[in-house]
Every structure is written in structure tokens, then in C-alpha cells.
Design a protein around this motif. Sequence first.
Motif, PDB file in Angstrom:
ATOM      1  N   TRP A  61       1.748  -4.318   3.436  1.00 30.62           N
ATOM      2  CA  TRP A  61       2.315  -2.991   3.142  1.00 30.62           C
ATOM      3  C   TRP A  61       2.475  -2.788   1.638  1.00 30.62           C
ATOM      4  CZ3 TRP A  61       0.861  -1.193   7.204  1.00 30.62           C
ATOM      5  CH2 TRP A  61       1.229  -1.619   8.476  1.00 30.62           C
ATOM      6  N   TRP A  62       2.757  -3.881   0.928  1.00 31.78           N
ATOM      7  CA  TRP A  62       2.831  -3.765  -0.537  1.00 31.78           C
ATOM      8  C   TRP A  62       1.499  -3.263  -1.097  1.00 31.78           C
ATOM      9  CZ3 TRP A  62       5.519  -8.930  -2.490  1.00 31.78           C
ATOM     10  CH2 TRP A  62       6.881  -8.900  -2.140  1.00 31.78           C
ATOM     11  N   ALA A  63       0.419  -3.825  -0.547  1.00 26.08           N
ATOM     12  CA  ALA A  63      -0.917  -3.417  -1.029  1.00 26.08           C
ATOM     13  C   ALA A  63      -1.170  -1.952  -0.694  1.00 26.08           C
ATOM     14  CB  ALA A  63      -1.981  -4.311  -0.396  1.00 26.08           C
TER      15      ALA A  63
ATOM     16  N   LEU B 253      -2.279 -11.987  -2.319  1.00 23.80           N
ATOM     17  CA  LEU B 253      -1.145 -12.645  -1.677  1.00 23.80           C
ATOM     18  C   LEU B 253      -1.282 -12.588  -0.157  1.00 23.80           C
ATOM     19  CD1 LEU B 253       1.593 -14.039  -2.076  1.00 23.80           C
ATOM     20  CD2 LEU B 253       2.668 -11.787  -2.189  1.00 23.80           C
ATOM     21  N   TYR B 254      -1.744 -11.434   0.342  1.00 22.51           N
ATOM     22  CA  TYR B 254      -1.913 -11.275   1.791  1.00 22.51           C
ATOM     23  C   TYR B 254      -2.925 -12.293   2.327  1.00 22.51           C
ATOM     24  CZ  TYR B 254      -2.918  -9.138   6.316  1.00 22.51           C
ATOM     25  OH  TYR B 254      -3.097  -8.929   7.663  1.00 22.51           O
ATOM     26  N   LYS B 255      -3.952 -12.520   1.503  1.00 25.14           N
ATOM     27  CA  LYS B 255      -4.947 -13.522   1.916  1.00 25.14           C
ATOM     28  C   LYS B 255      -4.319 -14.920   1.960  1.00 25.14           C
ATOM     29  CE  LYS B 255      -8.771 -10.914   0.039  1.00 25.14           C
ATOM     30  NZ  LYS B 255      -9.402 -10.631  -1.240  1.00 25.14           N
ATOM     31  N   LEU B 256      -3.325 -15.126   1.095  1.00 25.26           N
ATOM     32  CA  LEU B 256      -2.685 -16.444   1.050  1.00 25.26           C
ATOM     33  C   LEU B 256      -1.604 -16.609   2.118  1.00 25.26           C
ATOM     34  CD1 LEU B 256      -2.169 -16.835  -2.819  1.00 25.26           C
ATOM     35  CD2 LEU B 256      -3.772 -18.134  -1.417  1.00 25.26           C
TER      36      LEU B 256
ATOM     37  N   GLN C 147      -1.688  -3.828  -6.721  1.00 21.55           N
ATOM     38  CA  GLN C 147      -2.446  -3.678  -5.467  1.00 21.55           C
ATOM     39  C   GLN C 147      -3.351  -4.893  -5.258  1.00 21.55           C
ATOM     40  OE1 GLN C 147      -5.924  -2.934  -4.914  1.00 21.55           O
ATOM     41  NE2 GLN C 147      -5.659  -2.579  -2.717  1.00 21.55           N
ATOM     42  N   GLN C 148      -4.064  -5.269  -6.331  1.00 19.82           N
ATOM     43  CA  GLN C 148      -4.968  -6.431  -6.235  1.00 19.82           C
ATOM     44  C   GLN C 148      -4.178  -7.694  -5.914  1.00 19.82           C
ATOM     45  OE1 GLN C 148      -6.625  -6.193 -10.141  1.00 19.82           O
ATOM     46  NE2 GLN C 148      -8.175  -4.663  -9.588  1.00 19.82           N
TER      47      GLN C 148
END
Lengths: 139, 984
Positions: free
Chosen positions: B155-157, B144-147, B138-139
Motif C-alpha cells: 500500500w505504501w507503493a 521492500l515489498y519484494k523483500l 515508490q521504488q
Amino acid sequence: RWPEYFLAVESCTDEIMGYIMGKSEGLAEVEEWHGHVTALSVRPESRRIGIAALLMDELEKISDKQKCFFVDLFVRVSNVTAVNMYLSLGYIVYRTVLEYYVGDDNENAYDMRKACTRDKEKKSMIPQKDPVWPDAVAP
Amino acid sequence: MANKSGHGDIIERKIRPVYEAIDNGNYKKAVQMADRLISNKQKLAQLIQIAHIAKGVALFRSGKLSDSLEEVSKVSSEIVTDEFIIQAMVVFYKDAKPDEIPKILEKAVAAAKGSERVDFTNKLFLAYARTEDYKKQQQTAMNLYKLDGKKSTYWWAVFSNVLQANYSTDKNLSKKMFLPLAEKMMIKMINDGGLHTEAEILLYLMILRMNDKISEALKVLRGQVPEIEKGLLIHGDALEIELLQEANLYAELNASLKIYLRERCDDWHNFKLYLDSLFHLIDVKWQPADDNTDVNTPDYTVDMAMEFIRHLLKDGDGPEAKFYRGPHLAQMEIKKRHKLLTQGEEVQSCVPETFNTLLKDYFEKFGHKGCCFQEMTMYFDQVEDPKELISKLEETLLVDGSLAIDLLIEGKTADVKIADVCNRYICIATLKNYAGLYRDLSFDEKLKVSQQLIGYHGKGLNLGKDLKSTELQYTDSFCLLGCHLLMNLSNETNNGNDIWHIILILESALKASPSNPQMRIMLIILYCKIGAFDPAHKIFNTLAIKYIQHDTLGYLMTSNAHRLGHFKSARSVYEAEEKFFLVGRRDCVDQKLQAYKYGNFSKITEFIDFEKRLQNSLQHWTVKYYKFYLDVIHKSSSCEDALSFLKYPPREDISLNENFLNQLIDNRDVKVIRNWDKLEANQLQTEADWSMQLEALHLKYISINLQLLAHIMELGQVESGTPDPQTIISNLSTSLTKFIDESKHLHQRVLDHPGLKHSWTWYGPPQTRWKCIIDGGFDQLLLKAASVTLQLLCPSEETKENVQIEITAICQAVTDGLVNHNLCNENVKCFNGHNLEPYVLLVETLGYIVMVIAGCVKAIKSFPVTKKSRKKKGGQQGLSVDLEKFKLFINSVQSVCDAVVQNLTAIKDTFLVQYFSRLRIAFNLQNEEQTLEINNDLSDLWLKTYKSNESDMLKNVRDSYQASVQELLSVAKLKFNLIKSISL
């Protein structure tokens, strides 16, 4: 990748009567985006009660929702029972694929097709005259 | 090859031969080649790294796990950012130690920048997903989403929170933290731009359902949320029914199902749901809010439901009417439930026809379908007089006073469909069996029924002579039911000889219908019953089982190969199974990661659960331990051999504790043989439960035995120069005492188990090996041997006198075993394979005792025990090994080993050859000694089956027995040589 294409029918005593596996593939730009029947199987005791037709109907509906142009499948030319069933469901023999089934005696396959609602003019169902080799049907 | 060093081509060219050697199974060569690359003076750093990894792979494939891990750690301990090297390590660790993968990638992420960092973070997420570290995934997904800012990453998170909720042991935390967080994250995205793909909507629905927000989920499903795109769900209708059911919205559910059933009235699952909702509405006396006469009004009375069903039946009045089974079944279901509701008082107006009439009607309409029997059994119990119904049904089989099937076979009618006539006949026959009507017959009557069925099968083959080999014969079921009844009869009379005949009947039937799986599985079971593993193995191979079938059907082989003395086949069967479990788990993980890629989140939990099911499979652990046991006991010719086998799996894995055993899941399809008897079906379930419990106890037995051996062998490996006699003796004593205690406890648990004395159905789960172990006293023999060894190592005044008696008793038990199971015994007229299993256990038990003795002697010899020291320290426990009696023990075991070897040699060289040269299967013939006598009443059937198949079958069986005896002889000789080499 295509869980919606994987369906099974259970009997009143919760045993698997039959199943179908499929997928969508092909390029939409050339109107080749289609549903494909990977496998269809009905156990002997559950034959002749419309299980295969039911599963095929579901797969066609899914292919319609996936905006496919047609549904196709390959079947051994010797499997007359299956070929007749697909014909009765509205499929046509689109072409013959030479030595598609590899074994002790290689066997030809029929590439059978049925148009989805997107293919209003049923262009996908105009049969090819000449047979093809398996590399011509590889996705 | 993408390689930052720019030497990609060189590296690839140099490393490729190493991997080719690995692919070809030349691991030793691969290690040597990798070593050469590592020691090369003109080295490239990447080449050295990849050579270490390749060497690790070769070591791992050759079973040297710890060495392989050590080798690859030379690279993984560094910070590596070369994608090629990382990928090679990931491939290695996938099988060897998946937990290492995130560690490599964590370091790579920390060291990388820019797009490389995005790439490594993506890989790190998948690595956590692989190892199911939901919190870290999750982290990582959020990082990754921030990147990358991709929605799919977001959605993975979100889904990682769902997984944390799903698999958290703290359900409170799941409800109060993980699920609300997941929902909040979804809502944020909905508000920011909406949901526009099926995967996104399904994820949101999953979260709403887990949060018990079914009404919100229904709004989404019905397209009532503007931000969420409509019409994207492929199976939306089915999902709506599930949600209505989950929310207990019975009125809406009932109305929805009515619409659905008008299209698919044969969908029994949904028809039952409709009836469930109907009876719930009746139960709560539901009434509509107003006088709504809309067609979508739910049915809330039996009369309304009957009207709906009659409407469906009417719909089916046309030419297609016969295909709609659902409404007919629903009538009977309503009648059954209504009867329960009104406590037995049937309301005539509901369904006025009796079950007798309804079932007869059903049979007339659908008796020609293969599914008819199974569907009729749902209501057969409601019939007051089954005999009367059956005789009514039988009347329908007559055409002008003759049975339709007779006319068909005699060629007197062509106006019927062959399959229809055969199906109707077999449906009634199976219903009779279901109702127990055959059970009440006399022996002769039962035999007559079997003869009739098998006779019809034989004659019916002509009807299907034009069928393809891939199609089943019309009368296959006749043969199967006939053989099933014959087997029951054989069990009743305890006449094992009949099995040989039934095998021949089935072999003949299989020739005519080579695709029939039921015949093949039945033959496998019967061949194993007469102890002939080879023919069973050959037939099993024709089934071409794959994937999960190894877990569900592999037991047909794994439970028999070892038991019947086919140790080489057993090893190959175990290896094939182990390979499936290894590859199956790997595939599961790969599929799970693919599901992340395509956003099929509901499939991810399915794969996680499926993987766990494989991991905890009884078959998986049985195969693992049986193979382990086989290697240690059968292949070891010295203590060093045994120790090398015992090194892997690690010691802690040998011990199977109760918690572990309780977690095992039985995935075996022990009901694979078709059964048509209601009572037997109930018994089968009990047997399945017992079989699972007894198999788990057998695993425990193997585990206890292996633990003792492992401990003893390790003690014998004490480094020279540092022997501590007292510690060694004390450790041996502790191990033996632990073994004795655990074995006694286990023995009692097995004795107390109801399955031990139970008379098992012949076609159900494989009979546990415990029966033979307990009957032959083999576990007790091991226990006694351990006890004697303990007394010899630590003699006391009380035990000194008894030990010699006990040694004699052990040897006597083995000798008795030889006599009891001696194939050369004049009193044994028929060798039917029953002798094999105890013989295998005898040789195996003796082999185990030899190993224990060899291990103890090795441990003792690692320190000097002299007469002087004995005198000096005789008073101290642990240093007063009774060498004289120990020698006596060794000599005694040596002589019984010798006797076993001689006995087996005699069987192999003379008995089997002579016996089979004279053996034939025949009826009660006078003055024919070597016959497998078959009841005269079977003569008619017999004459039709034996001529073509007898010699082939007898040859296959004889070859199989000879192979068993040969393998047993090899093991016995191996152990004899070992015990001969022991000296004190």
C-alpha cells in the motif's frame, strides 16, 4: 492513529463551535478494549444547544464500530456542570482517581463510563468502591 | 544499546555525559568532552563515530550549522551499518539537513544483507517519505515489498503513486500515468485476495475519486463489490454524501440528506446541501422516472421541501422542539433563495410569513442561546425595517412593563434563568450594532448605550458571584460590547485618553471573570495601543497559547514587543515562536510517518499540506527576520559582532524575492476579537489582505537593509595582504547603489499602497510599521545616509558640493525627530506611548547608519589610502575617497548619537519618574496638570472602576515605559560607543 475519533462541529458561519478528540485502547481479551474521550470542548457561545451531546454520540457510535466494550472519560470532580451532563448522557461514575489533575492544588478525577452495545450485560458499568491512583488507570 | 561491536555498554557509558551536557545546554562543555573522546588513544571506532555526531549536535544547537555538518560528515561519508550510529545521525540530520538521511540509508541498504537489509530498506522508505521524494519512496516500497511481502508495504507503493500524481506539476502525467498505475495496483490486490481493512478501502476510494470514477466508488461504499468487505467504513454515510455531491447526483443526494436530516436536523452544513440539491433539481426541472411515492423520493419542488421542513418542525413539537434550530433556519433560507429565484417576487404560498415574523419567532424560541445572534444575522439583511423588528424583539424583554434584566438585577424576580435573560438582552444589543443602529446615534447617545451596557455588566456580577473562576460571568458580553463601543467612540473623537479608562474597566471585569479570553486579548491590544508592552505580555502569558496558536496568535506579541522598545522580550518571544515552527514542522513529519505506519493515507496529504502551510507562514518568516534584524542592529557592538550574526542564515537566504513573498500564507487570526458590526466585518477582511501585503513589504525592507550590511561587513573582512582597493570600492559602490535603487522602489510601492493612509480598525490586524516609518521619514533617512556614503566613497565634481548639505540634512532630520517625539517637550501633556514607536525607529535607524559607516570604514582601512595615493590616482573612480568629509560625516553622526543618549537619559532619570508621580486619571478637573482627562460623561463608570485598579495599572504602565526607555538607551549607548571608536 485515530483520525476517525477527531471531530469538529462548525457553525453556520463556518466557525468551530466545538470539537472532540478520542481514541481506542485497552485489551480486548479482558474486555478492556474501549473508546476514550481525550478532550471535549465547546466554545461559550455555542453551549446549551446540544453540541457536546452530539459529539459524544458520534464518539460512542465510532467506539461501537470499533467493537469497543465501553467508552470512558476523566473529568474534574469540581466540574459539576460537565459531570451532570455526562450523567444525563448515560454515563456513571465508575471510580475516583486520586490527584489525577496535577497543578498548584492537585485534583481528583471521576473516571466515568458508559457501556457500548458489545457489553450487553453492562459489566463495564459496575462501579468500583475504592478510589485508585493515576498509575492504576494508565493504558 | 544494540551494538554490533559488543561494546555497547562502554560506548553508552562514555557518550552519555556528552548528551547530558547537550540536554543541559552546556554546548561548549559537550564539544570539549566529545573532542576528548575523539582524541582518545585507546579508541573504539563506534565511540569515535558517536563522539563526532554528539559534537555535531552540540555545534548545531549552539548555532554553528556549517561546523556541525562538517563534523557529522566525518561519519556520514563512510558506509555505516551500525544501527545505533545510523540512528544518532538520523536524529542529527532531522533538524540540520534532512536530505542527508536517505544518503546514509542508501549506503546501509547496499551494504546490508538479510533481515538487516529489510530493516534498512524500511527506514530508507521512511527517509524518502520524510523528504517527500515520492518517486524514490515508490521504488523503495516496491523493493521492500519484494523483500518482506507485506501488504502494508504494497500500500505504501500504491500511495506513493498517488502522491506523485497529487504533487506533480505535470497534471497530464498524473492523470495518464500515476493514477492509472495506482488503480491497477489496487485492482491486482483486490483480485488476489480482496480488501479487508478500512485503510485499504479508503485508499481505493481515494484513488477512484482522483480518477473521477465516482460511480465505482459508490459501489464500493455501498458494498456492491464482492471482493471488498462491507461495513468497515466508520464514516461511510458522510463519505457517501460527499461522493454524491462530487458526482452531481442531486436527486440521490437530496434523498440521502432527507434521511440524514430526520436524525440531525440541526446540522446546518448538510441542511444547506439539501437545499442546494433541491434548487438544482428545481433549476433543471427534474421529475422522477415513475410515480414513486417512496419516502426516499427526493424533493424537487419548494412545496415538497416545505412539507419536509414542516414535518421536521412537527417532529420538534414535543418538549425538545426548541432545540431544533435547523428547520427554522431552513424556512428562512428557502424564502431567501426562492426570492432570488423568482427575481424578488416572493411566492406567498411558499413561506407566507415575513422575515420580520420569522426572525421574531426565531428569537422567541432561541434568543436565550448564545448562538442566536450569529444565526439571525444570516437573514437580517432581508428585513425591510430593522428598527421595527428590533423594537418588536425588545417588547419580548418586558415582564409586566419592566425589563426582565432590571427585575433580575434588582432581585424582583427569581422565576427566570439568569443566563437566558442576559443572553436575550445582549442578543438584541448586538443585533442593533450589526444593523448599524448604534452607528447613527449622536455622541451622547452612543456614550449612554456604552454606559448602560457596562452598568449592567457591573450590576450583573452579583448574579454570578457563585460562578467558578473557570466559568464566564453572565454579563461578560455586556462589558465587551460596551468597551467595543467606547473604543469606537474614542477613535471617532481621537481621544487617546479614553483608552486608559477602558483598560481599567476591562481589568476590573477580568478580575471577576479571569477565564475570559476576549477580555484578555482586548486588553493586550489596548495596552499595546498606549505603548505599554509589559502588561500586555503578562496577560498574553496567561492565555498559555500552545502549538499552532503560536502561528495564529503569536503576532499579538511579535508585532508589538520590538516596536515598543522591549528588545529582550522581543528576542524571547521570537525564540519561542521559532521553537514552535521548528518543533511544529518536526512533529508534522513525525505524524506523517506515523500515518504511514497505521495506513491513514488521507492524513498523510493533510500533514504534507499542513507542513507546507507552516513553512510558508508569514509569521514564521517575520519572526525569523525580525530576530535576525534585532541581533544585527541591536546587539552588535562591532563589525565583527555584526558579521557573526550575519553568517547565519546564509547570504542567499537574506534576499527575499517577489516569488517567495507571493507564496507567503497569512495564518494569523486577525479577526480574533469578536465583532458585531457588519460594515466593520467587511472592512476587516480588506484590512487583513492589506496587512499581509504590507507585512510582506516590511520583510522586504528588512531584507534589503540586511543585505547591504552583510555585503559591507564581508568587504571589511578581506584577508590582509591581498587588498584590492579598486575592487573593494567598486563593490561597496555597487552594494550601495543597489540598496538605493531597491529602497526607492520599495518606498514608492508602500506610498502607493491603499493601506498606508487607511484608518484601521482598532481591533483588527496590527497596524503596519510602515506608517510610522514613512511618517517619520526613516526609510528616507537610511536612503540619504547610503547616498552620502556612496558620494564620499566615490566623489565626483557634481556631488562634491552637495554632500556637506546632505550630511547636515541627515543630522537635522535626527534632531527634528528628537524634538518631535521629545517626551520632555512642554507641549506634550500626556505620554500615551505614541512616542515610543518613532523613538524606537529613530534609534534603530541611527544604529543602522552607524553600522554602515563602521563597515565602510573597516573596508576602506583594509587598504592604505594616503594623500599621496589620492593625488596619484585621484582621477580614477573608486580610489578617491573623500576622507575629510567622511570624517565630518562620522563626527556629525557621533554628535547626534550623543544627543539621543542625553535625551533618553533625561527621560529615564527625570521625566518618567516625575510625570508618573503626579499622574492620575481624572475628569476635567481645573488646575490639575498631570491628568489623563476623561470625558465627564464617563464619570459614573469611572468612579466604579478606578479606585481599586488605578495605582496598579499606572505602576505597570510606568514600569513598562521605563523598561522601553532603558533598553533604547542601552542600544543608543552601544552605537554611540561604536561610532566614537571609528577613526579614519
